[in-house]
Every structure is written in structure tokens, then in C-alpha cells.
Design an enzyme around this catalytic site. Sequence first.
Site, PDB file in Angstrom:
ATOM      1  N   GLU A  72      -0.591  -8.328   5.248  1.00  0.00           N
ATOM      2  CA  GLU A  72      -0.264  -8.319   6.540  1.00  0.00           C
ATOM      3  C   GLU A  72      -1.462  -8.218   7.532  1.00  0.00           C
ATOM      4  OE1 GLU A  72       0.423  -5.668   4.655  1.00  0.00           O
ATOM      5  OE2 GLU A  72       0.124  -3.889   5.601  1.00  0.00           O
TER       6      GLU A  72
ATOM      7  N   CYS B 244       0.940  -1.155  -0.040  1.00  0.00           N
ATOM      8  CA  CYS B 244      -0.006  -0.072  -0.052  1.00  0.00           C
ATOM      9  C   CYS B 244       0.997   1.250  -0.016  1.00  0.00           C
ATOM     10  CB  CYS B 244      -1.015  -0.192   1.145  1.00  0.00           C
ATOM     11  SG  CYS B 244      -2.554   0.953   0.723  1.00  0.00           S
TER      12      CYS B 244
ATOM     13  N   HIS C 248      -3.052  -5.018   1.240  1.00  0.00           N
ATOM     14  CA  HIS C 248      -2.361  -5.281   2.833  1.00  0.00           C
ATOM     15  C   HIS C 248      -2.239  -6.753   2.963  1.00  0.00           C
ATOM     16  CE1 HIS C 248      -2.163  -0.922   4.351  1.00  0.00           C
ATOM     17  NE2 HIS C 248      -3.266  -0.909   3.516  1.00  0.00           N
TER      18      HIS C 248
END
Length: 202
Positions: free
Chosen positions: A182, A82, A180
Amino acid sequence: MVNTTTIGVLALQGDVREHVIALSRCGVAAVPVKTLKQLESVQGLVLPGGESTTIMKLASQYELVEPVKERIRSGFPVFGSCAGMILLADHIEGGTDTQETFGGISAVVQRNAFGRQAESFESLVRLADDTDLFTGVFIRAPLVTSLGNQVKVISTIEGGAYAGRIVGIEQENLMATAFHPELTSDLRVHHRFVDLVNRSQR
Ligand code: GLN
């Protein structure tokens, strides 16, 4: 042989902790990086999601801009999600007048490309070399609007209004996603980066 790979996460602003957790779950050591000394101790670097202008401003204050750029030029593996994708792009659209990036990926990336009403959404994403789709989390996400020949597309949006849009790219030692990884428990994107780091060690 014991795997001694350590990957750093640039820890100036953004979702650092989530990347550290995802990398640790991939079986590598993961540490926050705030200083040149810490940067010198890692074999790869993640630029987290967050706010690209803030991260760049802090990187300048912490005197990390040139050291990161040098590494990017010399083949050091870096993955940006991002805001991190914005920071790895050679050119950005929709940035502030003075906004700079580390650069390295020959691409134009548009900041906040999905507009206000869709500031945050989830979408299925197709990953290169994989048949199973990935759930991409997009938060005021950027979009790749133009690519150099040397850039490989590693993820596209699978369906809906944004079908086919490029949201993951790779150029030699550099990798970036508009979403994302993560923030989901699916580790495939992080594993791809760990593989990139391990290959660069050989
Ligand atoms: N829009 C942010 C920026 O320009 C990126 C958003 C994010 O990382 N979730 O930096």
C-alpha cells in the site's frame, strides 16, 4: 456486468487510507470498517500495517474479534500487510505475553524480525507467477519462520543479506505480506487480492 465488489479495510489503527486508495485504483469499492455492520457489507477485508497489539486490542473493544475469526474460518477473503500478516498467523514469535491473533494461516511469524538497525528498508521482492520484481517496503517487518504444508509462498526477498526469506504467503482465502504494498504505487499485490475476492464471489 457491473463489478459491485466492495472490500473493507479494518480501520482501527494503521495505514488504512493507503489501502483504500490502492484498492480503489484496482477498480473496486473500498471502505473503512470499524463496526460489525460495516463488516457485514463487504466481500473481503484488509488488515493494514500498523501495530498488531494495538489493532487487536481495539478489535476486542469494538467486538470485532469473533466476527473476523468466524469469517476467516468460513472462507471469507482477508489480506494482511505487515502487522496484518502477524494478525493472520496462527503462531507468533516475539509477541507480548498476552498477544493474540485472528489466526487462520498455518505459519509462525516472527515480529520485528529484521532487528533494530534495519527497522525500515526497501528490498526487491520476487512475486509468485511474475518475472518482474516488486519493490517491497519493510517497516519493523515480521518474517515467516515456519509454514504448514497448506501454505503457498507468494513472495521472497530477491537479494542481499535476506535473500530467499519468505515475505508473502497465501492459504486458501487468506493472503499476507511482510512488506507494505500500500506504500508503493505498484498494484500487483492488491490486484492479486481483488482476484481472490472476485473468485470467492463466484
Ligand atoms: N512491528 C509491528 C507489529 O508488531 C508491525 C509493523 C508494521 O506494520 N509496519 O505490529
